[in-house]
Design a protein around this motif. Structure first.
Motif, mmCIF file in Angstrom:
data_model
loop_
_atom_site.group_PDB
_atom_site.id
_atom_site.type_symbol
_atom_site.label_atom_id
_atom_site.label_comp_id
_atom_site.label_asym_id
_atom_site.label_seq_id
_atom_site.Cartn_x
_atom_site.Cartn_y
_atom_site.Cartn_z
ATOM 1 N N LEU A 53 0.721 -1.301 0.010
ATOM 2 C CA LEU A 53 -0.119 -0.131 -0.114
ATOM 3 C C LEU A 53 0.905 1.560 0.170
ATOM 4 O O LEU A 53 0.498 2.218 -0.693
ATOM 5 N N PHE A 54 1.873 1.002 0.723
ATOM 6 C CA PHE A 54 2.825 2.315 0.729
ATOM 7 C C PHE A 54 3.307 2.731 -0.728
ATOM 8 O O PHE A 54 3.205 3.739 -1.338
ATOM 9 N N TRP A 58 1.761 1.631 -3.499
ATOM 10 C CA TRP A 58 0.775 2.001 -4.144
ATOM 11 C C TRP A 58 0.455 3.510 -4.078
ATOM 12 O O TRP A 58 0.172 4.254 -5.065
ATOM 13 N N VAL A 59 0.471 4.096 -2.690
ATOM 14 C CA VAL A 59 0.100 5.455 -2.585
ATOM 15 C C VAL A 59 1.121 6.352 -3.245
ATOM 16 O O VAL A 59 0.634 7.117 -4.023
ATOM 17 N N LEU A 60 2.514 5.994 -3.222
ATOM 18 C CA LEU A 60 3.580 6.615 -3.992
ATOM 19 C C LEU A 60 3.249 6.806 -5.221
ATOM 20 O O LEU A 60 3.194 7.762 -6.088
ATOM 21 N N LEU A 77 -0.822 7.739 -6.007
ATOM 22 C CA LEU A 77 -1.503 9.061 -5.487
ATOM 23 C C LEU A 77 -0.586 10.341 -5.564
ATOM 24 O O LEU A 77 -1.008 11.430 -5.490
ATOM 25 N N VAL A 78 0.690 9.897 -5.359
ATOM 26 C CA VAL A 78 1.722 10.896 -5.177
ATOM 27 C C VAL A 78 2.446 11.686 -6.308
ATOM 28 O O VAL A 78 2.190 12.461 -6.631
#
Lengths: 536, 454
Positions: free
Chosen positions: A282-283, A285-287, A290-291
Motif C-alpha cells: 500500500l505504501f 501504491w500510494v506513492l 496518488l503522489v
C-alpha cells in the motif's frame, strides 16, 4: 519423481552424446539418440505445463472462493456498469448540446456573417469524443476561461473507466497478490508444495497466471457489459477503428493490472509476513498512484521556470500600444501628403470615412456608392488604401515579429516544462497508463492538438472563402467593406476525422513500452526474490 | 448478606436507633468506598490499556511507515504548494499594477497552500464594464500536464492518503488480536469490554494523530516563517478550524476501520472490506455523485452559453450597423437585456446544480470534509459564489458609472470570515462529519459488545 528421473537420465546421456559426436559409429546411432532426447525433453515440457496448469488452476479456484474475489467482483461490476450508464447518458446530453451549438453557428454564419465578425464566430465547436462514455475528455482551455465555468470538477474529478482501472483495479491486484507467497508460507502450505518435485519457477508462473486470470475475468466481463450497454444506444455508433481502439485499450489495461499484480508478488517474495507485505504494497501504491503523478507537474514548474503568463500579456500590450502609435504617426504623414495632393476631393472622402464606415447610416453609404461611380474619386480611394497600407506595414511587421518572439519564447519554454513534467511523471505507471489510454482513445491532450489542427485548417478555408466573397463584393460595390454582409451559406463544411490509429499507436508505444518494462522488472525481481525465499 | 439485612438485624438485636444509624452510615461509607475503588481501578485499567495500545503501535512497523509517509508527504506538499503560492502572488502583483482598465482581482490567500480548492479560479482577473466579463488565463494553462492530475495539497493528503492510513491503523485492532489470541486472554480477566474498546480507540487514534499534528505544525511553521506569507489572526483561526475538522474526519475513518474490524473475524477480510469502504467513500460517491447531479439538472454546457453570448453580441452589432439613430440604441439595449437574461438564467440553474451535487455527495465524509475545509479556508464553492456576486455587482457599478473612465472605483473584496464560513452550509457539513463519527463509533462499540472473541 518423474522429472528427476528424466533429468538424471538426460544428464547421463550428455557424455555419451558428446562421445558419439566424435566417433565414427555416431553416424549410425545419432538420429535414434537424438530422437530419444527430443522425446524426453518434450515429455518434460508437457509435464511442466501440466504442473503449471494445476498450480494456476489451484490459485484461480483459491481466489474464486475468497472474500476478496466476491468483493472485487462486486465493486468492479457495480462501479463499471453504474459509471458507464451515467456517462452514456451524459454523452447523449453532450451530443445534443453539440448539435445545438453547431446549429447556432450555422444560423449565425448564414444570416449575419460579416468579414469583421468572422474572427470571433468562426471557431467550430469540438464534437464530443466517441469514447466519452468510457473516458471523460480533457477540456479545451477556452471553455475553462469562461466566467461561468463549472468549478466542481476541480474539487471532484469525474469518475470514469480510467479511474476504475487506475485506482480500483490496481488496488484489487495488490490485494490479490500481497499474500500469494507470504500467506502460504504462514499457513505452511508453501513448504509442502515445494517439498514435491515442482520447480519454483513453475510455482511462481502458476501463481501469476492463476491470480491474474481471477482478477481479469471480472474486469473484462464488467467492461464488456458496459460497452454493450453503450452500444445499445442507436445514437452512439462505433465503427471498426473504435472497436480496435477498445481492444488496444483493454490490452493496455491488462498490462497495467498485471503490473500491479507483479508488484504485489514481488513485495510478497521480499517479505516474511503478510501484515508487512500489505503495508509495503500500500505504501508503494500510494506513492505510485496518488503522489508521484500529482506532484510532478508542480515539481517540474519549480525546476524549469517559465515567464509568467500575466507578465507576458502585459508586455504584449505594451508592444501593441507602441506599434499602434507608430502606425498612426506613419499614417498621418500619408494623409498629409494626400491632402496636399487631392485637396477637396480627399476632404470629402475623409468626412465620409471619419464618420466611420461601420457607424455610417444607410444614407451615408448610398452617398459613398454614388460618389464612387466617379472614376477620379475611385482612383484616389484605391491609391490611398494602397499607400497607407504600404506606409504602416513596417510598424505592423515589427509588431508581429516582436510578438512572435515574445510568445514563441513562452511557448517554447512551456513546451519544455510540459515535457519535463511528462517525463518525470513517467516514473509512475499511472501516468504512463493515462497517457496511453487517453491518447489511444482520442480523449487526451494529443486529441486536443489534433482538433486544433483540423479546426485551424477549416478556419483557414472559411477565411479564404470569405476573402473571395469580400473581393467579389468590393468589385461590385466599392463601399462594400468588412462590416457588410457576406453570404456564407455555401461555405466549406466542417468534417471531423479522428486521427489515424497508426499515428496514435506510434505516439503511445513508448509509454506502453515503459509499462511492459515495469512488468518485466517486477517479474524478474519477484523471480529472484522467490528463488532465494526461505519457505520455512 | 446485604447491608440492609444487617441493619435490620442490628435494629432487632440492639433495639437502639442510634446504633443502627451508625452502622448504616458505616456500611454506606464502605459501599461508597468500594465503588470508588472499583472506579479508580477502571480508570487505571483504561490508562493501562491506552498506554499498552500506544506502546504497541509506536513499536509497530505500521506506525513507522505511516509516520514516515505522512511526514514526508506533508512537508513536500507544503513546500511545493508554497512555491506555487509565491508564483500566484507574483501574478497578482502584475495584474494589480495594470490600472488602465477596470478589473476585479483579488490576492491569493496564504491558506491556499494548505487547501488550494478553487483559489486559482478565484485569483484570475475579471475585466468588467463590457457586455461580457473577460476572464484572464490561468498560469497553469501553459503546462498541460496540470490538467491530468489534481493538486497535491494538504487537503488532498488528508482526504485521500491519511484517511487510508487511518483505516490501515484500525483494521486489525480487534480481528488481528483475535487471530493472535491475545484478545481472549485480555477478556478472560476482570476487564470490561467497554473499557477495552474505549482504550483501544483512544490509544490507537492518539498514536495515529500525533505524528500528523507534528508534521502539519512543522510545515506550517516553516511556511509562515517566510516573509511572503502573511497570515492574519483570522487566517490562524481558519487554520485551527481546518485542523479540527480534519481531526474529526480522520476520526470518522478510524472508527469505520474499527467497526469493520469488530464485524469480521480475520484481519485479511477486514482489510479487504476496509479498502472497499475507503474506495467507495473517498472516490466513488463524490466523483460519481458529481456526474449524477449533472443528469438531474438540465444545464447547457458553458461552451454553449459562451457561443450564445458571442452570437447575440455579433448579431446586435450587425443589426446596429444597418439601422439609424433611435433604432440602434434600442437594439443595443435589447441585446444587453437579452444577454443579461441568458446569463441570469444560466447562473440560477448552475447554482441549483451546485446545490444538488453538494447534497448528493455529502453522504460521503470525504465530500463533506472537502466542502467544509475549502469553505473555511476561503477557497471553496461558497467563496466562489460570493466572489462572482461581488464581481457582477462591480460590473453593474462600472457599467452605470456616470463619471470619467479614470475615476473608476477600485474593486474591493474581503474573503468570508470564519463565522461566515460556518454559516448554514458549513455547519451542516461539520454536523454531518460529527454525526458520521458518532455513528461509526457507536457501531464499533455495539459490534464489539457482541463480538465472539474465541
Amino acid at each position: 519423481m518423474l522429472k528427476t528421473i528424466i533429468s538424471k537420465e538426460f544428464l547421463k546421456n550428455i557424455p555419451r552424446l558428446l562421445k558419439a559426436g566424435f566417433s565414427k559409429e555416431s553416424l549410425k546411432n545419432a538420429p535414434r539418440l537424438l530422437k530419444a532426447t527430443v522425446a524426453k525433453e518434450l515429455l518434460k515440457i508437457c509435464h511442466t505445463l501440466r504442473l503449471l496448469k494445476v498450480i494456476s488452476a489451484r490459485e484461480f479456484l483459491n481466489n474464486l472462493l475468497n472474500l476478496r474475489f466476491i468483493m472485487g467482483l462486486l465493486l468492479c461490476v457495480v462501479i463499471t456498469v453504474a459509471c458507464m450508464a451515467i456517462l452514456a447518458h451524459d454523452y447523449r446530453q453532450e451530443l445534443a448540446d453539440y448539435d445545438d451549438r453547431v446549429n447556432m453557428q450555422d444560423d449565425f454564419l448564414s444570416n449575419y456573417a460579416t468579414h469583421g465578425a468572422l474572427f470571433w464566430t468562426n471557431r467550430h465547436p469540438k464534437p464530443p469524443e466517441r469514447f466519452r462514455p468510457l473516458i471523460m475528455g480533457t477540456v479545451r482551455d477556452n471553455a475553462l476561461a469562461s466566467f461561468d465555468a463549472n468549478p466542481l470538477p476541480i474539487l471532484f474529478p469525474y469518475l470514469d473507466f480510467l479511474f476504475i482501472v487506475t485506482i480500483v483495479m490496481s488496488l484489487l491486484a495488490l490485494l490479490f497478490s500481497y499474500d500469494a507467497v507470504t500467506g502460504e508460507r504462514q499457513r505452511g502450505t508453501l513448504r509442502q508444495v515445494i517439498s514435491n518435485s515442482i520447480s519454483r519457477t513453475t510455482i511462481l508462473c502458476g501463481k501469476f497466471i492463476g491470480g491474474t486470470a481471477s482478477l481479469l475475468i471480472p474486469f473484462i466481463l464488467a467492461l464488456l457489459v458496459g460497452v454493450l450497454y453503450i452500444n445499445l444506444d442507436p445514437t452512439i455508433q462505433w465503427d471498426g477503428s473504435a472497436w480496435a481502439e477498445l481492444g488496444l485499450l483493454t490490452a493496455a489495461s491488462i498490462t497495467f493490472v498485471t503490473l500491479f499484480y507483479l508488484l504485489g508478488l514481488m513485495v510478497s517474495t521480499l517479505s516474511r509476513y503478510s501484515a508487512v507485505s500489505i503495508l509495503n504494497c500500500l505504501f508503494l501504491w500510494v506513492l505510485l498512484i496518488l503522489v508521484i503523478p500529482n506532484i510532478c507537474p508542480y515539481v517540474s514548474a519549480q525546476i524549469y521556470r517559465i515567464p509568467s503568463i500575466k507578465e507576458t500579456e502585459r508586455r504584449n500590450r505594451e508592444i501593441e500600444r507602441r506599434s499602434l502609435e507608430l502606425a498612426r504617426k506613419l499614417q498621418t504623414e500619408v494623409i498629409k501628403e494626400f491632402r496636399s495632393k487631392y485637396g477637396k476631393l480627399f476632404a470629402e472622402w475623409e468626412s465620409m470615412k471619419l464618420a466611420g464606415v461601420g457607424d455610417a447610416g444607410p444614407e451615408h453609404r448610398k452617398a459613398a456608392q454614388q460618389r464612387a461611380a466617379d472614376p477620379e474619386f475611385r482612383a484616389m480611394i484605391d491609391a490611398f488604401r494602397e499607400e497607407s497600407s504600404r506606409a504602416t506595414r513596417p510598424a505592423f511587421r515589427a509588431r508581429g515579429k516582436e510578438e512572435k518572439i515574445l510568445w514563441g519564447d513562452l511557448e517554447r519554454k512551456a513546451a519544455q516544462q510540459t515535457k519535463l513534467a511528462r517525463y518525470l511523471a513517467c516514473i509512475s505507471p499511472l501516468a504512463d497508463f493515462v497517457y496511453v489510454a487517453r491518447d489511444l482513445t482520442g480523449t487526451g491532450l494529443r486529441a486536443l492538438k489534433h482538433f486544433e489542427r483540423v479546426d485551424g485548417e477549416y478556419r483557414g478555408r472559411v477565411w479564404k472563402y470569405a476573402d473571395k466573397k469580400l473581393e467579389e463584393g468590393r468589385e461590385k460595390n466599392p463601399a462594400f467593406n468588412r462590416e457588410s454582409f457576406i453570404d456564407l451559406s455555401n461555405r466549406p463544411r466542417f468534417a471531423f476525422k479522428e486521427e489515424a490509429l497508426r499515428d496514435k499507436l506510434g505516439a503511445v508505444l513508448p509509454y506502453w513500452g515503459i509499462l511492459v518494462a515495469f512488468n518485466v522488472v517486477f517479474f524478474v525481481a519477484a523471480f529472484a526474490g522467490f528463488m532465494r525465499y526461505d519457505v520455512r | 448478606m446485604a447491608p440492609e439485612d444487617k441493619v435490620e438485624r442490628a435494629i432487632r438485636e440492639k433495639l437502639s436507633f442510634t446504633a443502627a444509624a451508625k452502622l448504616r452510615n458505616r456500611m454506606l461509607a464502605r459501599v461508597l468506598d468500594a465503588l470508588k475503588r472499583s472506579q479508580g481501578r477502571g480508570q487505571s485499567v483504561l490508562t493501562l490499556i491506552i498506554a499498552k495500545e500506544l506502546r504497541h503501535s509506536l513499536f509497530s512497523y505500521k506506525f513507522s511507515i505511516v509516520t514516515v509517509l505522512s511526514t514526508v508527504l506533508i512537508l513536500a506538499s507544503t513546500y511545493v504548494m508554497y512555491r506555487d503560492y509565491c508564483l500566484a502572488r507574483d501574478n497578482y502583483e502584475v495584474l494589480r499594477s495594470e490600472s488602465d482598465e477596470a478589473i476585479a482581482v483579488i490576492p491569493p490567500t496564504p491558506l491556499s497552500i494548505f487547501a488550494r480548492g478553487l483559489d486559482e479560479n478565484l485569483c484570475r482577473s475579471f475585466g468588467v464594464g463590457g457586455t461580457n466579463i473577460e476572464v484572464s488565463e490561468k498560469q497553469q494553462s501553459v503546462n498541460e500536464i496540470f490538467k491530468l492530475f489534481t493538486a497535491p495539497d494538504l487537503l488532498y493528503i488528508i482526504k485521500v492518503i491519511l484517511s487510508l492510513c487511518a483505516m490501515l491503523f484500525a483494521f486489525d485492532m480487534i480481528s488481528g488480536e483475535k487471530e493472535t489470541g491475545t484478545l481472549r486472554q485480555s477478556l478472560s480477566g476482570s476487564l470490561a469490554r467497554p473499557i477495552l474498546i474505549i482504550g483501544k480507540w483512544v490509544g490507537g487514534f492518539a498514536s495515529f494523530i500525533l505524528p500528523f499534528f507534528i508534521a502539519v505544525l512543522l510545515g506550517t511553521i516553516l511556511v509562515t516563517l517566510s516573509p511572503k506569507v502573511d497570515m492574519s489572526a483570522q487566517d490562524w483561526a481558519k487554520m485551527g478550524l481546518f485542523l479540527l475538522s480534519s481531526t474529526i474526519y480522520l476520526a470518522v475513518f478510524f472508527s469505520l476501520g474499527l467497526l469493520v474490524s469488530c464485524l469480521t473475524h480475520q484481519s485479511s477480510s477486514s482489510l479487504v472490506i476496509s479498502l472497499f469502504v475507503w474506495t467507495t467513500l473517498v472516490f466513488v460517491i463524490p466523483n460519481l455523485g458529481n456526474v449524477l447531479a449533472r443528469q438531474l439538472v438540465e444545464l447547457p454546457t458553458v461552451q454553449q452559453l459562451e457561443l450564445r453570448r458571442t452570437y447575440n453580441r455579433r448579431k446586435a452589432y450587425f443589426e446596429r450597423n444597418r439601422a439609424d439613430g433611435l433604432e440602434r440604441r434600442r437594439i443595443g439595449e435589447r441585446a444587453r437585456a437579452e444577454a443579461d437574461q441568458v446569463s441570469e438564467e444560466y447562473r440560477n440553474r448552475f447554482n441549483r446544480l451546485a446545490m444538488i451535487s453538494q447534497n448528493i455527495t455529502r453522504i460521503s465524509p470525504a465530500a463533506a470534509f472537502t466542502f467544509l475545509a475549502t469553505d473555511t479556508m476561503g477557497t471553496g464553492m461558497a467563496e466562489e459564489r460570493r466572489l462572482k456576486r461581488a464581481v457582477l455587482q462591480y460590473n453593474h457599478t462600472i457599467r452605470n458609472w456616470p463619471g470619467r473612465r479614470d475615476r473608476y472605483p477600485v474593486f474591493s473584496y474581503q474573503r468570508s470570515s470564519c463565522r461566515e464560513a460556518l454559516g448554514p452550509g458549513g455547519l451542516g457539513n461539520l454536523l454531518i462529519l460529527v454525526l458520521l463519527g458518532i455513528l461509526s463509533c457507536t457501531g464499533a462499540y455495539v459490534a464489539f459488545m457482541r463480538y465472539d472473541v474465541r
